[in-house]
Scaffold this motif. Structure first.
Motif, PDB file in Angstrom:
ATOM      1  N   ARG A  47      63.504  21.270 106.188  1.00 29.70           N
ATOM      2  CA  ARG A  47      63.009  21.215 104.815  1.00 29.70           C
ATOM      3  C   ARG A  47      62.955  22.607 104.183  1.00 29.70           C
ATOM      4  N   ALA A  63      62.481  22.265  97.432  1.00 31.88           N
ATOM      5  CA  ALA A  63      61.334  21.634  98.084  1.00 31.88           C
ATOM      6  C   ALA A  63      60.584  22.728  98.819  1.00 31.88           C
ATOM      7  N   CYS A 103      58.447  18.135  96.768  1.00 37.92           N
ATOM      8  CA  CYS A 103      59.874  18.087  96.436  1.00 37.92           C
ATOM      9  C   CYS A 103      59.988  18.182  94.912  1.00 37.92           C
TER      10      CYS A 103
END
Length: 309
Positions: free
Chosen positions: A155, A162, A187
Motif C-alpha cells: 500500500r 493512498a 485511499c
C-alpha cells in the motif's frame, strides 16, 4: 504441499482492525491484497497546510505536543523506480508535512503519515487486532504479521494515492512517553483503491477510509474519533472529491453511532448471502465533506459531545 495464502480485504472499524480472510491453495507463498518533533517544510507549496486541532483551553505543559522533525518519503526504498509526476511530488510533500494535533482529557494525540520506523509497531497492532476480531489464537500472530507487513509495504508503494496514518498518544503526567495509539488507511482516488474491496463496493474513484484500529489499552478515550477526523482533514486537502466512503459491520453498534454522529449515512447494506462466505454483514456509509479552500490558521476544537471509542 500447497501453502495457504491469506487474502486481506480491509474495511473500517475504529475499535479494531477488520480484515476479511480467505484461504486459498497455492503453489507458493503469495500475498493477495484487497484494497518526534517535526520542523515545518523549508518552502511552502500549494498543498502545504497545518492541521492543528487543539482546544483553546490547552496550555503549554510538559505534555503538550511539539513540532516534528522534517521527514522525506522520497528517500524511502518503498517507492521503487516509479517516476512521480509534478502533481504527485507536490502531494507527497503535503503528506510529509501533515500533522493533526489534539489535546484529550487524558493526554495528547498527534496523527501523521506512517514512516519506515513505524512499520513494525503498526504491523504488530494490526496483527493483534485482526486476531482479536477473528477470535484467532495468538499463536498465529507471526503468520499474521508477515501478511500484514506485506500488505502495508504494498500500500505504501501507492503513495500519494493512498496512505496509512498513525496516531501517537502521550498520557498526562505519564512516564511511559509516547506510544502508538492507533492507525487508519486512507485511499484518495482510483489509483489508490484496493484491488478487491469489500462489499457493498464503494466507488473506487472516491476517497475511502478503512483499516482503522485503536490500541486495546487506549480505547474509549476518543482516539478513534480523532483518527476519523484526521482522515477527513487530509482528504479535504488532497482531493477535489468531497464524497468519502467507509464500511461498518452491522454488529458494531458503537462505531456505527460514531459514524452517524460524524455525518455518515448508510447508502447500502450487505445481503444475507454474504453470511455464506463466513463474513459479517456490513453497511456502506458515505459523507459529503464541506468545501474548504484553505485550512484556518487558528486552532480549532471539536464542538459537541464526543463519542469515546
Amino acid at each position: 504441499m500447497a501453502a495457504a495464502a491469506l487474502k486481506l480485504s480491509p474495511y473500517s472499524d475504529p475499535r479494531q482492525q477488520c480484515f476479511q480472510t480467505e484461504f486459498k491453495p497455492t503453489k507458493g507463498r503469495t500475498f493477495l491484497s484487497s484494497r518526534n518533533p517535526l520542523l515545518p517544510l523549508p518552502k511552502p507549496h500549494r498543498y502545504s497546510f497545518k492541521c492543528c486541532c487543539l482546544p483553546s483551553s490547552s496550555s503549554s505543559s510538559t505534555n503538550s505536543i511539539t513540532p516534528f522533525q522534517y521527514y522525506s518519503f522520497l528517500d524511502e526504498p518503498f517507492r521503487g523506480s516509479r517516476v512521480l509526476t509534478n502533481e504527485e511530488l507536490e502531494k507527497l510533500k503535503a503528506l510529509e508535512s501533515f500533522v493533526y494535533l489534539q489535546e484529550l482529557e487524558s493526554g495528547s494525540l498527534w496523527v501523521r503519515v506512517m514512516r519506515t520506523e513505524d512499520l513494525d509497531l503498526t504491523v504488530r497492532l494490526l496483527a493483534l487486532s485482526f486476531a482479536e476480531s477473528m477470535f484467532m489464537s495468538l499463536q498465529y500472530e507471526t503468520l499474521l504479521r508477515f501478511f500484514v507487513n506485506q500488505y502495508l509495504l504494498e500500500r505504501r508503494a501507492s503513495m500519494p494515492h493512498a496512505v496509512t496514518l498513525v496516531g501517537f498518544y502521550r498520557e498526562q503526567g505519564g512516564k511511559r512517553g509516547e506510544e502508538l495509539a492507533g492507525t487508519v488507511e486512507v485511499c484518495f482516488d482510483k489509483r489508490g483503491a484496493t484491488a478487491s474491496p469489500p462489499t457493498p463496493t464503494a466507488p473506487n474513484s472516491s476517497p475511502y477510509i478503512c483499516n482503522m484500529t485503536v490500541t486495546k489499552e487506549l480505547r474509549r478515550r476518543g482516539i478513534g474519533w480523532h483518527l476519523l477526523k484526521a482522515s477527513e482533514e487530509l482528504i479535504s486537502r488532497m482531493t477535489s472529491s468531497k464524497e468519502v466512503y467507509l464500511h461498518c459491520r452491522m454488529i458494531d453498534e458503537a462505531p456505527f453511532n460514531m459514524y452517524i454522529k460524524a455525518g455518515y449515512n448508510v447508502i447500502q447494506t450487505d445481503g444475507v448471502l454474504i453470511l455464506l462466505t463466513l463474513q459479517r454483514r456490513k453497511y456502506l456509509m458515505c459523507k459529503k465533506l464541506p468545501v474548504s479552500n484553505s485550512f484556518p490558521e487558528s486552532c480549532i476544537s471539536e464542538s459537541g459531545e464526543e463519542i469515546n471509542v
